[in-house]
Motif scaffolding. Structure first.
Motif, PDB file in Angstrom:
ATOM      1  N   GLY A  81      22.421   6.687  -6.651  1.00 12.72           N
ATOM      2  CA  GLY A  81      22.063   7.637  -5.596  1.00 12.72           C
ATOM      3  C   GLY A  81      23.209   8.513  -5.138  1.00 12.72           C
ATOM      4  N   GLY A  82      24.399   8.308  -5.715  1.00 12.99           N
ATOM      5  CA  GLY A  82      25.525   9.176  -5.393  1.00 12.99           C
ATOM      6  C   GLY A  82      26.555   8.560  -4.473  1.00 12.99           C
ATOM      7  N   ALA A  83      26.326   7.311  -4.020  1.00 12.27           N
ATOM      8  CA  ALA A  83      27.325   6.623  -3.206  1.00 12.27           C
ATOM      9  C   ALA A  83      28.345   5.928  -4.105  1.00 12.27           C
ATOM     10  N   LYS A  84      29.374   5.354  -3.496  1.00 10.71           N
ATOM     11  CA  LYS A  84      30.426   4.668  -4.253  1.00 10.71           C
ATOM     12  C   LYS A  84      30.529   3.226  -3.743  1.00 10.71           C
ATOM     13  N   PRO A  85      29.701   2.341  -4.282  1.00 15.70           N
ATOM     14  CA  PRO A  85      29.662   0.960  -3.777  1.00 15.70           C
ATOM     15  C   PRO A  85      30.822   0.111  -4.281  1.00 15.70           C
ATOM     16  N   VAL A  86      31.311  -0.769  -3.406  1.00 20.21           N
ATOM     17  CA  VAL A  86      32.300  -1.785  -3.755  1.00 20.21           C
ATOM     18  C   VAL A  86      31.688  -3.131  -3.356  1.00 20.21           C
ATOM     19  N   PHE A  87      31.208  -3.860  -4.340  1.00 17.71           N
ATOM     20  CA  PHE A  87      30.565  -5.155  -4.103  1.00 17.71           C
ATOM     21  C   PHE A  87      31.626  -6.234  -4.195  1.00 17.71           C
ATOM     22  N   MET A  88      31.884  -6.926  -3.067  1.00 13.62           N
ATOM     23  CA  MET A  88      32.921  -7.956  -3.018  1.00 13.62           C
ATOM     24  C   MET A  88      32.249  -9.330  -3.017  1.00 13.62           C
ATOM     25  N   VAL A  89      32.634 -10.189  -3.979  1.00 17.22           N
ATOM     26  CA  VAL A  89      31.922 -11.450  -4.163  1.00 17.22           C
ATOM     27  C   VAL A  89      32.879 -12.511  -4.700  1.00 17.22           C
ATOM     28  N   MET A  90      32.642 -13.766  -4.325  1.00 19.14           N
ATOM     29  CA  MET A  90      33.394 -14.881  -4.881  1.00 19.14           C
ATOM     30  C   MET A  90      32.925 -15.154  -6.305  1.00 19.14           C
ATOM     31  N   ALA A  91      33.842 -15.600  -7.157  1.00 17.29           N
ATOM     32  CA  ALA A  91      33.507 -15.854  -8.563  1.00 17.29           C
ATOM     33  C   ALA A  91      32.361 -16.838  -8.699  1.00 17.29           C
ATOM     34  N   THR A  92      32.385 -17.905  -7.907  1.00 15.94           N
ATOM     35  CA  THR A  92      31.347 -18.921  -8.037  1.00 15.94           C
ATOM     36  C   THR A  92      29.970 -18.382  -7.676  1.00 15.94           C
ATOM     37  N   PHE A  93      29.905 -17.428  -6.725  1.00 12.52           N
ATOM     38  CA  PHE A  93      28.618 -16.881  -6.320  1.00 12.52           C
ATOM     39  C   PHE A  93      28.175 -15.724  -7.211  1.00 12.52           C
ATOM     40  N   ALA A  94      29.116 -15.099  -7.899  1.00  8.68           N
ATOM     41  CA  ALA A  94      28.755 -14.017  -8.824  1.00  8.68           C
ATOM     42  C   ALA A  94      27.854 -14.532  -9.937  1.00  8.68           C
ATOM     43  N   GLN A  95      27.957 -15.830 -10.245  1.00  9.35           N
ATOM     44  CA  GLN A  95      27.109 -16.431 -11.278  1.00  9.35           C
ATOM     45  C   GLN A  95      25.629 -16.204 -10.979  1.00  9.35           C
ATOM     46  N   ARG A  96      25.286 -16.161  -9.707  1.00  8.60           N
ATOM     47  CA  ARG A  96      23.884 -16.061  -9.314  1.00  8.60           C
ATOM     48  C   ARG A  96      23.279 -14.700  -9.662  1.00  8.60           C
ATOM     49  N   ALA A  97      24.103 -13.732  -9.994  1.00  4.80           N
ATOM     50  CA  ALA A  97      23.616 -12.382 -10.246  1.00  4.80           C
ATOM     51  C   ALA A  97      23.792 -11.962 -11.705  1.00  4.80           C
TER      52      ALA A  97
END
Length: 587
Positions: free
Chosen positions: A346-362
């Motif tokens: 959509g034209g925004a600049k997202p910065v998704f901050m996540v712990m390594a262990t929780f990134a597994q869920r995505a």
């Protein structure tokens, strides 16, 4: 310590207690929790709020014949104390003997290892269905709460529960908090339910087809025992919605529910403010400082978090300063990743901050919404690598998960300057999703900056011959120490190369090593199977180059001291140098 708790050996003892004795037990349990957790560290606030509910459950139901599943295990400490593990809370010599999460290896009363979130209803649905297929008649209870209702799996489990039918009791612990304040539209309805004593016309749980009971005083043993006795042996799924206070019984924790969610060992709330000023510079602080300036200049930059802001350094003050440029999606890593892809498109600049262990869920969203669609979002992964931590929260799988997805550029900086250069480039580019593996330790190294014109390029720190160390991210420090040992003992001047990108190779650089190097040594703080080193070995497979790969085995390590598994994995300068010397002798 005397009293009732000392006499509790199993839930059978709890079932024999009177209501007044149950209240005495609650006081003793709460005192033990406070006294122990401030020493050992752990999830203080969630457990303090669930003391009475746990005691009431063990008084009314017949565990282990009846089955209980704890969502995320943030609330299981009282359960452990009542199921033969109280010594870890009463006797200083046994502190830390058990994990902070449910664990079947510890007790027959724990059915699953649970450390992530929103899964208890799904697991309970499976237990209930298996029971019904076998013609058994015991109760199945799922504990859900502490923000877990925002997770998609909780919705899926509740939706399926109504259709399955049969006995299933969901105890929903509503403390009006997640790890941080709740995020998500469903919590507006929960507030309505609390305000109306569970009687308002709109009811999220009933809308899903579930029966419903409300307990306003979820920290009252009497009210909870009465409610659980009403639903025991029920013949259909029901939600028992209990309103509790996070941090109950500890004034500081009640006033600071986010800070009290999980506390460090030897915690002193009076000293925490002054101690915070003495903490060494961290990448969490570096990231906050950078993003504050970046967002002030560019209103299209949006920081995205999935319900666990403290782990990635998103303090309440920082979140407030961001205004509309910060979005907490709730405990929803899948949604957060896809939401970031939508923001980018959509034209925004997202910065998704996540712990390594929780990134597994995505993982599916990394593949589909980010990689396949080449959505130019930035993902910052914190907590990756080897740590003395519960197996439920291991951060060693991120390189394998993200580095093998087509379309994603995966970067591993070693120094502060590299990190900031990568982050600045990633936010402003519009061609691809970028994952940055944030280092844990701020190294005082070279001021080398990432070259955005060559995102797949690696950095030669030292050019030698014979042996080349290929270090992923901050393992460059280990490479320097091992190389120094080889130089001192054997006169070897090795090359040291920072592999800044682990989703692709700097092939010209690798090819250049073939002329004057006989051995490549790869270093990565992650599992070897499917990781960076294996790819390097495969690249050199048809050449005479020997490759030694250092990293972790494909296994779950549970609270193993850091120095111990460094020895197990030969992840020390001395072991690496000795291995190289042994191989050179053979060659």
């Amino acid at each position: 310590m005397g009293g009732i708790l000392q006499r509790i050996q199993s839930p059978a003892d709890v079932r024999r207690l009177s209501l007044s004795q149950l209240n005495e037990l609650a006081d003793e349990v709460r005192a033990a929790l406070i006294r122990t957790v401030v020493v050992t560290g752990g999830h203080l606030g969630p457990n303090l709020g669930f003391v009475e509910a746990t005691i009431a459950l063990h008084h009314v139901f017949g565990f282990p014949t009846d089955k209980i599943v704890f969502d995320v295990s943030h609330q299981c400490y009282t359960h452990k104390m009542l199921t033969g593990r109280k010594r870890a809370f009463l006797d200083e010599s046994h502190y830390g003997e058990f994990t902070g999460f449910t664990n079947p290896n510890e007790s027959e009363y724990d059915l699953f290892r649970a450390g992530h979130t929103s899964q208890s209803v799904s697991l309970a649905c499976g237990l209930a269905k298996a029971r019904d297929l076998q013609g058994a008649r015991h109760n199945v209870i799922a504990v859900l709460g502490d923000g877990s209702l925002s997770g998609g799996e909780a919705f899926e489990g509740l939706d399926n529960a109504a259709e399955l039918g049969g006995n299933l009791i969901v105890v929903f612990n509503d403390n009006d908090m997640s790890i941080a304040p709740n995020s998500g539209g469903v919590y507006a309805n929960l507030a309505e339910l609390r305000a109306s004593n569970g009687a308002c016309e709109q009811n999220f749980f009933r809308a899903l087809g579930l029966d419903y009971r409300y307990v306003e005083n979820g920290n009252s043993v009497e009210a909870l025992v009465a409610a659980f006795e009403q639903v025991r042996d029920i013949d259909h799924p029901i939600v028992v919605h209990i309103h509790t206070t996070k941090g109950k019984g500890y004034e500081w924790a009640e006033r600071n529910p986010e800070a009290a969610h999980m506390i460090p060992p030897m915690f002193d709330p009076k000293a925490s403010a002054s101690a915070a000023k003495e903490v060494p510079l961290t990448y969490q602080q570096i990231t906050r400082d950078y993003l504050s300036k970046k967002m002030a200049k560019d209103k299209s930059v949006v920081v995205v978090n999935a319900g666990a802001p403290s782990g990635v350094g998103l303090t309440p003050e920082f979140r407030a300063s961001c205004g509309a440029q910060f979005v907490d999606t709730g405990i929803t890593e899948q949604h957060a990743a896809a939401f970031s892809a939508g923001l980018a498109r959509g034209g925004a600049k997202p910065v998704f901050m996540v712990m390594a262990t929780f990134a597994q869920r995505a993982f599916d969203q990394f593949v589909q919404e980010l990689g396949l669609n080449r959505s130019p979002a930035t993902v910052l992964i914190f907590g990756a690598g080897f740590y003395d931590i519960d197996a439920t929260h291991a951060g060693t799988f991120d390189v394998v998960l993200t580095g093998n997805v087509p379309g994603i550029t995966c970067l591993a900086p070693a120094t502060r300057q590299e990190y900031l250069s990568m982050l600045d480039w990633s936010i402003d580019q519009s061609e691809r999703p970028v994952v940055i593996r944030v280092p844990e330790k701020v190294l005082s190294g070279s001021d080398h900056a990432f070259n955005p014109k060559r995102p797949g390029g690696w950095h030669v720190v030292e050019r030698g011959k014979g042996i080349a160390f290929l270090s992923l991210g901050s393992t460059v420090e280990l490479a320097h120490r091992a190389s120094s040992l080889l130089h001192e003992r054997d006169g070897i001047s090795a090359s040291i190369i920072e592999a800044l990108n682990y989703s692709s190779f700097d092939e010209p650089l690798l090819d250049s090593l073939l002329g004057d190097h006989d051995m490549v040594v790869t270093l990565e703080a992650g599992i070897l199977c499917g990781g960076f080193g294996e790819k390097v070995a495969r690249y050199f497979g048809k050449t005479p180059m020997r490759v030694l790969c250092y990293g972790g085995k494909k296994e779950f390590l549970d609270r193993v001291p850091t120095e111990e598994f460094f020895k197990i994995y030969h992840f020390t300068p001395e072991d690496i140098a000795a291995d190289i010397e042994a191989l050179l002798a053979q060659m």
